[in-house]
Design a protein around this motif. Structure first.
Motif, PDB file in Angstrom:
ATOM      1  N   MET A   1     -32.737 -20.394 -17.148  1.00 43.03           N
ATOM      2  CA  MET A   1     -31.714 -21.148 -17.871  1.00 43.03           C
ATOM      3  C   MET A   1     -30.322 -21.034 -17.276  1.00 43.03           C
ATOM      4  O   MET A   1     -29.369 -21.620 -17.796  1.00 43.03           O
ATOM      5  CB  MET A   1     -31.679 -20.677 -19.333  1.00 43.03           C
ATOM      6  CG  MET A   1     -32.978 -20.904 -20.084  1.00 43.03           C
ATOM      7  SD  MET A   1     -32.945 -20.250 -21.771  1.00 43.03           S
ATOM      8  CE  MET A   1     -33.237 -18.511 -21.481  1.00 43.03           C
ATOM      9  N   THR A   2     -30.177 -20.250 -16.194  1.00 41.53           N
ATOM     10  CA  THR A   2     -28.866 -20.115 -15.573  1.00 41.53           C
ATOM     11  C   THR A   2     -29.043 -19.871 -14.078  1.00 41.53           C
ATOM     12  O   THR A   2     -30.162 -19.654 -13.598  1.00 41.53           O
ATOM     13  CB  THR A   2     -28.058 -18.962 -16.218  1.00 41.53           C
ATOM     14  OG1 THR A   2     -26.689 -19.051 -15.796  1.00 41.53           O
ATOM     15  CG2 THR A   2     -28.617 -17.595 -15.862  1.00 41.53           C
TER      16      THR A   2
ATOM     17  N   LEU B   1     -26.176 -15.287 -21.779  1.00 42.82           N
ATOM     18  CA  LEU B   1     -26.304 -14.271 -22.826  1.00 42.82           C
ATOM     19  C   LEU B   1     -27.471 -13.340 -22.539  1.00 42.82           C
ATOM     20  O   LEU B   1     -27.369 -12.119 -22.725  1.00 42.82           O
ATOM     21  CB  LEU B   1     -26.485 -14.940 -24.192  1.00 42.82           C
ATOM     22  CG  LEU B   1     -26.715 -13.985 -25.378  1.00 42.82           C
ATOM     23  CD1 LEU B   1     -25.534 -13.042 -25.551  1.00 42.82           C
ATOM     24  CD2 LEU B   1     -26.968 -14.774 -26.661  1.00 42.82           C
ATOM     25  N   PHE B   2     -28.570 -13.887 -22.056  1.00 45.56           N
ATOM     26  CA  PHE B   2     -29.715 -13.058 -21.687  1.00 45.56           C
ATOM     27  C   PHE B   2     -29.325 -12.075 -20.574  1.00 45.56           C
ATOM     28  O   PHE B   2     -29.826 -10.947 -20.541  1.00 45.56           O
ATOM     29  CB  PHE B   2     -30.882 -13.932 -21.234  1.00 45.56           C
ATOM     30  CG  PHE B   2     -31.727 -14.462 -22.361  1.00 45.56           C
ATOM     31  CD1 PHE B   2     -31.226 -14.581 -23.645  1.00 45.56           C
ATOM     32  CD2 PHE B   2     -33.034 -14.855 -22.143  1.00 45.56           C
ATOM     33  CE1 PHE B   2     -32.001 -15.061 -24.684  1.00 45.56           C
ATOM     34  CE2 PHE B   2     -33.829 -15.342 -23.172  1.00 45.56           C
ATOM     35  CZ  PHE B   2     -33.307 -15.447 -24.447  1.00 45.56           C
TER      36      PHE B   2
ATOM     37  N   GLY C   1     -33.960 -15.385 -18.544  1.00 49.95           N
ATOM     38  CA  GLY C   1     -32.641 -15.996 -18.410  1.00 49.95           C
ATOM     39  C   GLY C   1     -32.467 -16.770 -17.122  1.00 49.95           C
ATOM     40  O   GLY C   1     -31.724 -17.750 -17.076  1.00 49.95           O
TER      41      GLY C   1
ATOM     42  N   THR D   1     -25.859 -23.380 -19.476  1.00 46.91           N
ATOM     43  CA  THR D   1     -26.237 -22.049 -18.984  1.00 46.91           C
ATOM     44  C   THR D   1     -25.972 -20.930 -19.990  1.00 46.91           C
ATOM     45  O   THR D   1     -26.268 -19.769 -19.708  1.00 46.91           O
ATOM     46  CB  THR D   1     -25.467 -21.720 -17.694  1.00 46.91           C
ATOM     47  OG1 THR D   1     -24.059 -21.629 -17.989  1.00 46.91           O
ATOM     48  CG2 THR D   1     -25.702 -22.774 -16.613  1.00 46.91           C
ATOM     49  N   LEU D   2     -25.422 -21.242 -21.137  1.00 46.43           N
ATOM     50  CA  LEU D   2     -24.913 -20.194 -22.026  1.00 46.43           C
ATOM     51  C   LEU D   2     -26.002 -19.250 -22.514  1.00 46.43           C
ATOM     52  O   LEU D   2     -25.803 -18.034 -22.566  1.00 46.43           O
ATOM     53  CB  LEU D   2     -24.184 -20.821 -23.223  1.00 46.43           C
ATOM     54  CG  LEU D   2     -22.880 -21.547 -22.881  1.00 46.43           C
ATOM     55  CD1 LEU D   2     -22.244 -22.140 -24.135  1.00 46.43           C
ATOM     56  CD2 LEU D   2     -21.904 -20.597 -22.196  1.00 46.43           C
ATOM     57  N   LEU D   3     -27.176 -19.770 -22.888  1.00 45.93           N
ATOM     58  CA  LEU D   3     -28.239 -18.886 -23.369  1.00 45.93           C
ATOM     59  C   LEU D   3     -28.729 -17.980 -22.238  1.00 45.93           C
ATOM     60  O   LEU D   3     -28.932 -16.774 -22.439  1.00 45.93           O
ATOM     61  CB  LEU D   3     -29.401 -19.696 -23.935  1.00 45.93           C
ATOM     62  CG  LEU D   3     -30.554 -18.872 -24.534  1.00 45.93           C
ATOM     63  CD1 LEU D   3     -30.052 -17.969 -25.646  1.00 45.93           C
ATOM     64  CD2 LEU D   3     -31.669 -19.794 -25.036  1.00 45.93           C
TER      65      LEU D   3
END
Length: 295
Positions: free
Chosen positions: A95-96, A159-160, A92, A154-156
């Motif tokens: 991605m964020t 979520l991670f 994650g 950044t949503l995925l």
């Protein structure tokens, strides 16, 4: 196995504040090391290094790790949960932001308190603590909304972070509710590190991560911080505390970790901190306080 836990004294309080600071900067360190060591591979490698450090420590202190005590099954399961937690956290992070990740991951203390409520009479929640669970989840909802509004994709990763929090909570619940609650902190941590290292390295291979791509002084320092300070020293201390104190009492101080994480991300990585996201971090922290404070 689930004997009486101590009330928190000044030492335990001081240690928990220090642990919160260490953990708050942990994701920042992972981001700093990412240009030279890919993220999931990084998490697996740090488990391997921390396992070696733990074995040396156990040998030095004559702590038995290999005796038969009925903990092999739950120990291996705890290691698998630990590995799943860090697959989601480190994947994650690609991605964020580190600051966003630490806020989502620190939903875990509320999840832990929720699960322990149904398993251990000492850890039952009252009305104020149930309100804290709702406040914390409200903070997560605000953080997700901020990520959606920003349009930064950044949503995925966010979520991670929530999934990482879930696996962290399940690991803590398993430790408190099984024979692992009665063994040494070193043995509890050994199960998690020894199992997670190979699993995480295999996950990195399945994800086609490149592994070590370039070492600089900053990459080495950030990775050493994760191995020595976070994965070895801080986790060993955390599991020692879990053996002697109520998990919910300890977790009250982890409300500081999201705030330290946001501060670290802004100062060291230059990550943006919007007023909405700062509100989300405060709500998650307030939820942790409400859940874990007792009259």
């Amino acid at each position: 196995m689930n004997g009486e836990r101590r009330s928190l004294g000044a030492t335990a309080v001081s240690v928990m504040v220090l642990l919160s600071l260490i953990w708050g900067f942990g994701h920042v360190a992972a981001k700093l090391a990412a240009p030279g060591i890919s993220l999931v591979f990084q998490s697996g490698l740090r488990s391997v290094v921390a396992t070696a450090l733990l074995l040396a420590w156990a040998r030095y202190r004559a702590i038995p790790l290999w005796q038969r005590d009925g903990t092999l099954g739950p120990g291996v399961f705890a290691g698998l949960l630990f590995a799943a937690e860090f697959v989601f956290i480190f994947a994650g992070l690609a991605m964020t932001d580190a600051a966003r990740m630490v806020v989502f991951v620190y939903l875990a203390p509320c999840m832990t308190a929720f699960g322990l409520h149904f398993l251990i009479p000492q850890e039952r929640l009252d009305a104020r603590q149930w309100a804290g669970v709702l406040v914390a989840f409200g903070g997560v909802a605000v953080a997700f909304g901020d990520g959606f509004a920003s349009g930064r994709g950044t949503l995925l990763g966010d979520l991670f972070g929530v999934l990482g929090a879930l696996f962290w909570a399940l690991t803590t619940i398993l430790i408190r509710a099984t024979r692992l609650a009665a063994v040494s902190a070193a043995k509890t941590l050994f199960y998690q590190l020894a199992v997670s290292g190979p699993v995480l390295l295999a996950a990195a291979w399945l994800l086609a991560e490149p592994g070590v791509t370039g070492l600089t002084p900053l990459v080495i320092a950030a990775f050493a911080y994760q191995c020595i300070v976070v994965a070895f020293a801080s986790y060993l201390t955390w599991f020692w505390l879990l053996r002697y104190y109520l998990a919910a009492r300890l977790s009250v101080f982890s409300f500081l970790t999201p705030l330290f994480g946001v501060l670290g991300g802004a100062l060291l990585l230059g990550e943006p901190v919007t007023p909405t996201f700062l509100l989300a971090a405060v709500l998650v922290g307030a939820g942790i306080l409400l859940v874990n404070l007792r009259s």
